[in-house]
Design a protein around this motif. Structure first.
Motif, PDB file in Angstrom:
ATOM      1  N   TYR A 181      91.000  27.510  45.848  1.00 20.62           N
ATOM      2  CA  TYR A 181      92.342  27.415  44.851  1.00 20.62           C
ATOM      3  C   TYR A 181      92.850  26.871  45.669  1.00 20.62           C
ATOM      4  CZ  TYR A 181      95.959  26.932  41.823  1.00 20.62           C
ATOM      5  OH  TYR A 181      96.922  26.546  40.693  1.00 20.62           O
ATOM      6  N   PHE A 182      93.581  26.879  47.067  1.00 20.17           N
ATOM      7  CA  PHE A 182      95.051  26.486  47.059  1.00 20.17           C
ATOM      8  C   PHE A 182      94.379  25.098  48.020  1.00 20.17           C
ATOM      9  CE2 PHE A 182      97.815  29.579  45.939  1.00 20.17           C
ATOM     10  CZ  PHE A 182      98.499  29.015  45.827  1.00 20.17           C
ATOM     11  N   LYS A 183      93.220  25.350  49.033  1.00 20.44           N
ATOM     12  CA  LYS A 183      92.613  24.678  49.258  1.00 20.44           C
ATOM     13  C   LYS A 183      92.098  23.455  48.865  1.00 20.44           C
ATOM     14  CE  LYS A 183      90.725  26.299  53.942  1.00 20.44           C
ATOM     15  NZ  LYS A 183      91.752  26.038  54.976  1.00 20.44           N
ATOM     16  N   GLU A 184      91.581  23.047  47.504  1.00 20.33           N
ATOM     17  CA  GLU A 184      91.770  22.317  47.115  1.00 20.33           C
ATOM     18  C   GLU A 184      92.485  21.780  46.060  1.00 20.33           C
ATOM     19  OE1 GLU A 184      88.301  20.654  45.555  1.00 20.33           O
ATOM     20  OE2 GLU A 184      87.363  22.835  46.386  1.00 20.33           O
ATOM     21  N   ILE A 185      93.607  22.097  46.159  1.00 22.31           N
ATOM     22  CA  ILE A 185      94.673  21.771  46.120  1.00 22.31           C
ATOM     23  C   ILE A 185      95.482  21.344  46.908  1.00 22.31           C
ATOM     24  CG2 ILE A 185      97.697  22.377  45.204  1.00 22.31           C
ATOM     25  CD1 ILE A 185      96.017  23.374  42.686  1.00 22.31           C
ATOM     26  N   ASN A 186      95.752  21.660  48.124  1.00 19.43           N
ATOM     27  CA  ASN A 186      96.356  20.847  49.204  1.00 19.43           C
ATOM     28  C   ASN A 186      95.687  19.709  50.025  1.00 19.43           C
ATOM     29  OD1 ASN A 186      98.284  22.654  49.499  1.00 19.43           O
ATOM     30  ND2 ASN A 186      97.149  24.106  50.937  1.00 19.43           N
ATOM     31  N   THR A 187      93.868  19.939  50.137  1.00 22.60           N
ATOM     32  CA  THR A 187      93.398  18.608  50.740  1.00 22.60           C
ATOM     33  C   THR A 187      93.207  17.419  49.258  1.00 22.60           C
ATOM     34  OG1 THR A 187      91.713  20.178  50.874  1.00 22.60           O
ATOM     35  CG2 THR A 187      91.215  18.099  51.120  1.00 22.60           C
ATOM     36  N   SER A 188      94.016  17.499  48.535  1.00 18.56           N
ATOM     37  CA  SER A 188      93.729  16.580  46.833  1.00 18.56           C
ATOM     38  C   SER A 188      95.169  16.041  46.959  1.00 18.56           C
ATOM     39  CB  SER A 188      93.623  17.023  45.468  1.00 18.56           C
ATOM     40  OG  SER A 188      92.070  17.235  45.614  1.00 18.56           O
ATOM     41  N   PHE A 189      96.320  17.040  47.471  1.00 18.98           N
ATOM     42  CA  PHE A 189      97.384  16.169  47.411  1.00 18.98           C
ATOM     43  C   PHE A 189      97.741  15.447  48.860  1.00 18.98           C
ATOM     44  CE2 PHE A 189      98.744  18.644  43.552  1.00 18.98           C
ATOM     45  CZ  PHE A 189      99.410  17.872  43.121  1.00 18.98           C
ATOM     46  N   ARG A 190      96.648  16.069  49.710  1.00 18.48           N
ATOM     47  CA  ARG A 190      97.152  14.894  50.762  1.00 18.48           C
ATOM     48  C   ARG A 190      97.223  14.437  50.847  1.00 18.48           C
ATOM     49  NH1 ARG A 190      96.407  19.602  54.546  1.00 18.48           N
ATOM     50  NH2 ARG A 190      94.058  18.927  54.255  1.00 18.48           N
ATOM     51  N   ARG A 191      95.309  13.997  50.328  1.00 17.87           N
ATOM     52  CA  ARG A 191      94.773  12.161  50.270  1.00 17.87           C
ATOM     53  C   ARG A 191      95.947  11.882  49.077  1.00 17.87           C
ATOM     54  NH1 ARG A 191      90.165  13.185  51.456  1.00 17.87           N
ATOM     55  NH2 ARG A 191      89.241  11.299  50.220  1.00 17.87           N
ATOM     56  N   VAL A 192      96.397  12.094  47.827  1.00 20.29           N
ATOM     57  CA  VAL A 192      97.063  11.277  47.189  1.00 20.29           C
ATOM     58  C   VAL A 192      98.491  10.901  47.588  1.00 20.29           C
ATOM     59  CG1 VAL A 192      99.120  11.578  45.238  1.00 20.29           C
ATOM     60  CG2 VAL A 192      96.555  13.000  44.949  1.00 20.29           C
ATOM     61  N   SER A 193      98.661  12.262  49.278  1.00 24.97           N
ATOM     62  CA  SER A 193      99.854  11.526  50.165  1.00 24.97           C
ATOM     63  C   SER A 193     100.397   9.864  50.664  1.00 24.97           C
ATOM     64  CB  SER A 193     100.949  12.856  50.719  1.00 24.97           C
ATOM     65  OG  SER A 193      99.685  12.590  51.498  1.00 24.97           O
ATOM     66  N   GLU A 194      98.569  10.283  51.059  1.00 25.22           N
ATOM     67  CA  GLU A 194      98.518   8.641  51.845  1.00 25.22           C
ATOM     68  C   GLU A 194      97.945   7.594  50.715  1.00 25.22           C
ATOM     69  OE1 GLU A 194      95.201  10.814  53.863  1.00 25.22           O
ATOM     70  OE2 GLU A 194      95.935  11.856  54.941  1.00 25.22           O
ATOM     71  N   ASN A 195      97.595   7.846  49.064  1.00 26.19           N
ATOM     72  CA  ASN A 195      97.874   7.014  49.023  1.00 26.19           C
ATOM     73  C   ASN A 195      96.342   6.928  48.245  1.00 26.19           C
ATOM     74  OD1 ASN A 195      99.479   5.718  47.399  1.00 26.19           O
ATOM     75  ND2 ASN A 195     100.227   4.380  49.673  1.00 26.19           N
TER      76      ASN A 195
END
Lengths: 476, 184
Positions: A113-127
């Motif tokens: 769950y946290f991997k999914e959240i972290n990966t998605s948001f890290r990518r979001v922070s890179e636009n």
């Protein structure tokens, strides 16, 4: 996830309790039933057996406590935020093993769950909004939460797209508006020039018309003069005919006078002869003398008539003279009129040339002005297409004009030679900006604005070149 | 293991919709943890897995170029997605959508890799089979050293022609219900 659920520890505990109870019963039975000599040996044996059993239990439960300690540590780590620890080698651990596996499974879910959240948001922070959390395989709250996160990321992506689009729109507008104003001003200027040129044309046309009217009046006058001349000539003809008749009268009169003179001569001769012959007989002489007197009267009369004819003749001649001089004056006037006429026509021809030149210039300017408006329209369509992220629905008319009509009208000018490359650059620029804008992943406004900036420079050059073409062509 | 495998009898086994395979390896690719779903599907007991290299279950139909790409991606610190065919202990096979991420400890040091595998959906499998076959064929014509890089480059070039990055390609294969995300 149904697992082996044998109550392993409980069974073992049961065996241990049965073992100890059997030992206790054996001890009691031994103390009651056996003779003293045997009892000691049996009790020692039972105590040893009890120690052995205790040892086995101690050793047997030791690994379970190790696993329990591991679980304890694992939970401690999890509380500290380290989710990657797992318990392994829990074979034959019964319920403890089950707990260990359940904890492993739980940690797997939490970590995933946290991997999914972290990966998605890290990518979001890179636009980058393309990597969405995958909820598949996760149960209940986990999946629900990831789906919510996904919706949130979608909203963020929409918002980001909206913001970028707005920013792009305002940047494009900032870039477009001054250029558009400038373009429109230039077109207005063209139209003003065309209007001025048309004013000139109309004033020239007016002059031409009034000149033509004057020419017409001159022609009318000329016709009148010519009529007068013709009338004079007719009168002169009549006068000369009359003169010829008069001359005939004179001739017959003169012949009559001559005949009279002859008769008078003959009579005078006869009278002379008769007078010489008979004096008294002179009565006949008196008749002759009377005849001579009558002849003299007729001669006198004839002479009078000739005189009057001559007088009339002289007056007719002077009349003819006056008419001739009148005709001469008219001829001079006609000559002057024709001269004026000639000059007027020369001016008219000159003015027609000027009008023709102006009309051609106006035509060229209108043509170029049309192309300018077309180009500005093309640019506006491009701006619109970029904002909408849509394809370009308008072809560039300037390109086809350059190859056809434009080449015919302006092919000889230097500016025309530079027009096609500039137009090609504009076309490429539009393509580049559009392909950048159609990249749906990330909207790169800076690149688009840069493309459009270059495009505006090329566009300004095109508009200048169009003006210069007309100037060059009508330089003379 | 390989000696027991009879390809003609090899049949497909499937991961259930609600199941996840989770395995962990150390930084060299040796297994440190495998969950029970994995052990059941792959038919290995825990004792035969721990400490073994993860390529224990690699299927010969899988091109080496895919694994080369996986390691390159992971070494760059990014997650890797792949549609992967694996062997079970008895010689059957199963398809998964693998998602591997590097695992860092609290001091941000690489500790190993965390791999979650989900059922990939039929469409993804049908799509990759011909691509993998081409890659394997390409690799068979080259020597062992250059084959993985060559087939990896071929794959990336092929996807580039379709306007895809590798990741966007794999994510596009997922059934809509796998990923709730719509492509932006």
């Amino acid at each position: 996830m149904a697992r082996r659920t044998s109550p392993f520890l409980r069974t073992r505990l049961g065996f241990w309790l049965i073992g100890f109870n059997v030992l206790t019963i054996c001890t009691v039975l031994a103390s009651l039933l056996l003779p003293d000599s045997w009892r000691l040996a049996v009790e020692v044996f039972l105590v040893l057996l009890s120690l052995l059993l205790s040892g086995m239990i101690w050793l047997g439960s030791g690994r379970i406590f190790t696993v329990l300690n591991t679980l304890h540590e694992q939970l401690g780590y999890a509380c500290d935020g380290e989710l990657h620890h797992r318990a392994s080698r829990t074979r034959d651990m019964g319920e403890v093993g089950l707990v260990a596996w359940e904890l492993n499974d739980f940690l797997d879910l939490v970590e995933t769950y946290f991997k999914e959240i972290n990966t998605s948001f890290r990518r979001v922070s890179e636009n980058d909004y393309s990597r969405r959390p995958l909820s598949q395989g996760l149960p209940g709250m986990f999946a629900e939460s990831l789906q919510n996160v996904d919706s949130a990321i979608q909203a963020m992506a929409d918002n980001d797209g909206y913001i970028r689009k707005n920013r792009l729109s305002s940047q494009l507008a900032a870039l477009n508006n001054p250029h558009l104003r400038h373009n429109l001003a230039s077109n207005q200027n063209d139209l003003t020039q065309i209007s001025t040129a048309m004013d000139q044309v109309s004033s020239i046309t007016r002059d031409t018309a009034s000149t033509s009217r004057d020419s017409l009046e001159s022609a009318t006058l000329l016709t009148g003069h010519m009529d007068t001349i013709a009338g004079s000539v007719v009168s002169m003809n009549e006068a000369s005919t009359a003169l010829a008749q008069e001359w005939t009268g004179i001739e017959s009169s003169l012949a009559a006078i001559s005949a009279i003179a002859d008769q008078t001569n003959l009579l005078a001769l006869n009278a002379a002869i008769e007078a010489a012959r008979a004096g008294e007989m002179g009565r006949g002489f008196a008749v002759v003398a009377d005849e001579v007197r009558k002849l003299a009267e007729r001669s006198k009369d004839t002479a009078h008539r000739v005189q009057s004819v001559l007088g009339s003749l002289s007056s007719r001649i002077s009349d003819m003279h006056a008419r001739a001089s009148e005709a001469g004056t008219v001829a001079a006037e006609v000559k002057a009129s024709v001269e004026t006429f000639h000059q007027r026509f020369a001016t008219l021809a000159e003015q027609s040339d000027t009008v023709l030149g102006q009309v051609q210039r106006v035509r060229d300017m209108s043509q170029v002005s049309l192309q300018k408006v077309g180009h500005v329209m093309y640019k506006q369509m491009a701006y619109h297409a970029i904002e909408e992220g849509a394809g370009l629905p308008l072809s560039n008319d300037l390109t086809s004009w350059c190859q056809g009509e434009g080449r015919n009208s302006f092919g000889a000018t230097r500016a025309f030679g530079q027009l096609a490359p500039a137009d090609e650059r504009v076309g490429k620029g539009v393509e580049l900006a559009l392909s950048t804008a159609s990249n749906k992943q990330t909207l790169d406004e800076d690149a688009i604005i840069q493309h459009m900036r270059v495009l505006e420079q090329d566009s300004a050059q095109i508009l200048q070149l169009l003006d210069r073409m007309v100037e060059e062509k009508h330089l003379h | 293991m390989a000696s027991q495998i009879h390809p003609s009898q090899s049949r497909e086994v499937q991961l259930k919709e609600d199941e996840l395979i989770v395995t962990k390896t150390d930084s060299t690719g040796h297994i440190t943890y495998a969950n029970r779903v994995f052990m059941q599907l792959a038919e290995y007991p825990e004792s035969e897995l721990l400490g073994k290299p993860h390529n224990l279950i690699r299927h010969p139909d899988m091109p080496r170029g895919v694994y080369r790409l996986m390691w390159k991606t992971l070494q760059a610190g990014r997650e890797f997605f792949g549609v992967v065919k694996n062997y079970t202990a008895s010689g059957n096979y199963y398809w998964v959508l693998a998602n591997v991420t590097p695992d860092y400890d609290s001091k941000n040091k690489l500790e190993g890799y965390f791999s979650v595998r989900r059922p990939p959906g039929r469409r993804a499998v049908e799509t990759v089979i011909p691509i993998y076959a081409r890659m394997c064929q390409l690799e068979s014509t080259l020597n062992k050293a250059s084959a993985p890089d060559a087939s990896m480059e071929w794959l990336l070039a092929e996807l580039d022609k379709q306007g895809h990055s590798y990741e966007s390609f794999v994510l596009s294969l997922l059934d809509p219900h796998l990923s709730t995300g719509r492509s932006a």
